[in-house]
Design a protein around this motif. Sequence first.
Motif, mmCIF file in Angstrom:
data_model
loop_
_atom_site.group_PDB
_atom_site.id
_atom_site.type_symbol
_atom_site.label_atom_id
_atom_site.label_comp_id
_atom_site.label_asym_id
_atom_site.label_seq_id
_atom_site.Cartn_x
_atom_site.Cartn_y
_atom_site.Cartn_z
ATOM 1 N N LYS A 1 -5.731 -8.126 14.103
ATOM 2 C CA LYS A 1 -4.328 -8.379 13.758
ATOM 3 C C LYS A 1 -3.448 -7.607 14.735
ATOM 4 O O LYS A 1 -2.278 -7.851 14.870
ATOM 5 C CB LYS A 1 -4.051 -7.811 12.351
ATOM 6 C CG LYS A 1 -4.197 -8.769 11.216
ATOM 7 C CD LYS A 1 -3.731 -8.122 9.915
ATOM 8 C CE LYS A 1 -4.781 -7.187 9.351
ATOM 9 N NZ LYS A 1 -4.484 -6.704 7.988
ATOM 10 N N ARG B 1 0.781 -1.241 0.000
ATOM 11 C CA ARG B 1 0.000 0.000 0.000
ATOM 12 C C ARG B 1 0.811 1.288 0.000
ATOM 13 O O ARG B 1 0.430 2.251 -0.645
ATOM 14 C CB ARG B 1 -0.899 0.041 1.232
ATOM 15 C CG ARG B 1 -2.128 -0.808 1.102
ATOM 16 C CD ARG B 1 -2.904 -0.792 2.396
ATOM 17 N NE ARG B 1 -4.003 -1.737 2.315
ATOM 18 C CZ ARG B 1 -5.276 -1.380 2.372
ATOM 19 N NH1 ARG B 1 -5.620 -0.135 2.545
ATOM 20 N NH2 ARG B 1 -6.225 -2.286 2.264
ATOM 21 N N ASP C 1 -9.460 -3.005 13.707
ATOM 22 C CA ASP C 1 -8.726 -3.114 12.444
ATOM 23 C C ASP C 1 -8.515 -1.733 11.856
ATOM 24 O O ASP C 1 -9.075 -0.751 12.359
ATOM 25 C CB ASP C 1 -9.522 -3.988 11.463
ATOM 26 C CG ASP C 1 -8.645 -4.542 10.345
ATOM 27 O OD1 ASP C 1 -7.402 -4.439 10.429
ATOM 28 O OD2 ASP C 1 -9.209 -5.070 9.356
ATOM 29 N N GLU D 1 -12.385 -9.041 9.104
ATOM 30 C CA GLU D 1 -13.835 -8.827 9.004
ATOM 31 C C GLU D 1 -14.611 -10.141 9.014
ATOM 32 O O GLU D 1 -15.805 -10.164 9.302
ATOM 33 C CB GLU D 1 -14.167 -8.044 7.724
ATOM 34 C CG GLU D 1 -13.643 -6.615 7.700
ATOM 35 C CD GLU D 1 -12.195 -6.509 7.229
ATOM 36 O OE1 GLU D 1 -11.549 -7.553 7.003
ATOM 37 O OE2 GLU D 1 -11.712 -5.372 7.101
ATOM 38 N N ASP E 1 -4.796 -13.185 11.326
ATOM 39 C CA ASP E 1 -3.734 -12.581 10.524
ATOM 40 C C ASP E 1 -4.189 -11.846 9.274
ATOM 41 O O ASP E 1 -3.423 -11.112 8.669
ATOM 42 C CB ASP E 1 -2.679 -13.636 10.162
ATOM 43 C CG ASP E 1 -1.714 -13.837 11.315
ATOM 44 O OD1 ASP E 1 -1.549 -12.896 12.109
ATOM 45 O OD2 ASP E 1 -1.158 -14.936 11.442
ATOM 46 N N GLY E 2 -5.417 -12.036 8.826
ATOM 47 C CA GLY E 2 -5.867 -11.319 7.633
ATOM 48 C C GLY E 2 -7.377 -11.417 7.506
ATOM 49 O O GLY E 2 -8.002 -12.279 8.143
ATOM 50 N N SER E 3 -7.954 -10.513 6.714
ATOM 51 C CA SER E 3 -9.416 -10.479 6.532
ATOM 52 C C SER E 3 -10.144 -10.644 7.862
ATOM 53 O O SER E 3 -11.000 -11.508 8.027
ATOM 54 C CB SER E 3 -9.872 -11.562 5.545
ATOM 55 O OG SER E 3 -9.251 -11.369 4.304
ATOM 56 N N GLU F 1 -9.905 2.069 5.820
ATOM 57 C CA GLU F 1 -9.462 3.137 4.910
ATOM 58 C C GLU F 1 -10.692 3.746 4.239
ATOM 59 O O GLU F 1 -11.200 4.774 4.645
ATOM 60 C CB GLU F 1 -8.460 2.577 3.901
ATOM 61 C CG GLU F 1 -7.760 3.654 3.103
ATOM 62 C CD GLU F 1 -6.774 3.086 2.098
ATOM 63 O OE1 GLU F 1 -6.523 1.865 2.088
ATOM 64 O OE2 GLU F 1 -6.263 3.881 1.286
ATOM 65 N N THR F 2 -11.232 3.073 3.241
ATOM 66 C CA THR F 2 -12.425 3.603 2.566
ATOM 67 C C THR F 2 -13.702 3.209 3.315
ATOM 68 O O THR F 2 -14.751 3.828 3.118
ATOM 69 C CB THR F 2 -12.523 3.035 1.140
ATOM 70 O OG1 THR F 2 -12.601 1.597 1.247
ATOM 71 C CG2 THR F 2 -11.310 3.402 0.301
ATOM 72 N N GLY F 3 -13.628 2.155 4.087
ATOM 73 C CA GLY F 3 -14.822 1.633 4.774
ATOM 74 C C GLY F 3 -15.567 0.615 3.919
ATOM 75 O O GLY F 3 -16.563 0.044 4.354
ATOM 76 N N ASP F 4 -15.081 0.370 2.702
ATOM 77 C CA ASP F 4 -15.781 -0.536 1.780
ATOM 78 C C ASP F 4 -15.871 -1.965 2.327
ATOM 79 O O ASP F 4 -16.909 -2.615 2.218
ATOM 80 C CB ASP F 4 -15.061 -0.580 0.415
ATOM 81 C CG ASP F 4 -15.266 0.705 -0.366
ATOM 82 O OD1 ASP F 4 -16.158 1.494 0.020
ATOM 83 O OD2 ASP F 4 -14.528 0.934 -1.346
ATOM 84 N N THR F 5 -14.763 -2.443 2.898
ATOM 85 C CA THR F 5 -14.758 -3.840 3.388
ATOM 86 C C THR F 5 -15.799 -4.014 4.495
ATOM 87 O O THR F 5 -16.523 -5.009 4.525
ATOM 88 C CB THR F 5 -13.354 -4.248 3.886
ATOM 89 O OG1 THR F 5 -12.384 -3.814 2.943
ATOM 90 C CG2 THR F 5 -13.238 -5.748 4.062
HETATM 91 C C1 PRP Z 1 -6.905 -3.848 5.395
HETATM 92 C C2 PRP Z 1 -7.744 -3.929 6.640
HETATM 93 C C3 PRP Z 1 -9.130 -4.064 6.103
HETATM 94 C C4 PRP Z 1 -9.086 -3.275 4.821
HETATM 95 C C5 PRP Z 1 -9.714 -1.935 5.023
HETATM 96 O O1 PRP Z 1 -6.659 -5.122 4.947
HETATM 97 O O2 PRP Z 1 -7.340 -5.005 7.457
HETATM 98 O O3 PRP Z 1 -9.433 -5.413 5.843
HETATM 99 O O4 PRP Z 1 -7.708 -3.105 4.480
HETATM 100 O O5 PRP Z 1 -9.737 -1.183 3.841
HETATM 101 P P1 PRP Z 1 -11.061 -0.436 3.325
HETATM 102 O O6 PRP Z 1 -11.626 0.329 4.489
HETATM 103 O O7 PRP Z 1 -10.564 0.486 2.243
HETATM 104 O O8 PRP Z 1 -11.991 -1.465 2.818
HETATM 105 P P2 PRP Z 1 -5.604 -5.460 3.802
HETATM 106 O O9 PRP Z 1 -6.126 -5.066 2.472
HETATM 107 O O10 PRP Z 1 -4.309 -4.832 4.167
HETATM 108 O O11 PRP Z 1 -5.543 -7.022 3.814
HETATM 109 P P3 PRP Z 1 -5.605 -8.111 4.985
HETATM 110 O O12 PRP Z 1 -6.993 -8.084 5.551
HETATM 111 O O13 PRP Z 1 -5.293 -9.395 4.337
HETATM 112 O O14 PRP Z 1 -4.588 -7.714 6.012
#
Ligand code: PRP
Length: 207
Positions: free
Chosen positions: A117, A13, A156, A143, A139-141, A159-163
């Motif tokens: 994480k 990023r 967590d 959500e 460790d990832g995702s 950033e955009t809040g989209d996830t």
């Molecule tokens: C980061 C974070 C969220 C996402 C947020 O994950 O952990 O899952 O970005 O971004 P957003 O608000 O713009 O949707 P990352 O993409 O780094 O991957 P990871 O979950 O595998 O760590």
Amino acid sequence: MIKPLRIALTKGRLEKKSIELFEKAGYDCREVKSPGRKLQLNMDGIEVVLAKASDVVTYVERGVCDLGIVGKDTIMENGGSYFEVLDFGFGKCNFALAAKKNSDFFKTFQDRRVATKYVKVAKNYFDKKGMDVEIIQIDGSVELAPLLGLAVAIVDIVETGDTLRENGLEIIETIAPVSARLITNIGAMKTRRLEVTEIIKRLEACL
Ligand code: PRP
């Protein structure tokens, strides 16, 4: 011969924006922009290494890199001894507590499992609130945790809040702002002060 200064950049990023900044500051970034599989790169006589965020902190703290660019999220989670000298203002996002929509996390006292994480950041946050929660490291995702029933909330970066939105989650509380920072090794600030401050000044002038 004096060895070149070495700077660690965080892959992913922050990578593109970091390189753009050096380019704006007048450094020749051709090799760094097309690294192929090469791990040690030349940028106008400065050695650049591309690394995972937590490794950037380790390299700078241990003095194998003189400077590093890394997110405040990693700094808050990893801690360590180094100087944080510049806030670049890019890579902006927030640490946040989030949960399923309308779940009322603070009012539900029975279930306080939180996935993250960022175990240290989450622990500090809940300690300050005097709340006893069970922190589960993922460790990832992250959500996925509330969706699968592993936890009722997550800590967590958002950033955009989209996830969050696309997975039926919402922010309950923002914890801290995050952006890219320049860090320097403590020893290098003394032994190579002139060279290090020249880089800091050149980058600062571009902000
Ligand atoms: C980061 C974070 C969220 C996402 C947020 O994950 O952990 O899952 O970005 O971004 P957003 O608000 O713009 O949707 P990352 O993409 O780094 O991957 P990871 O979950 O595998 O760590």
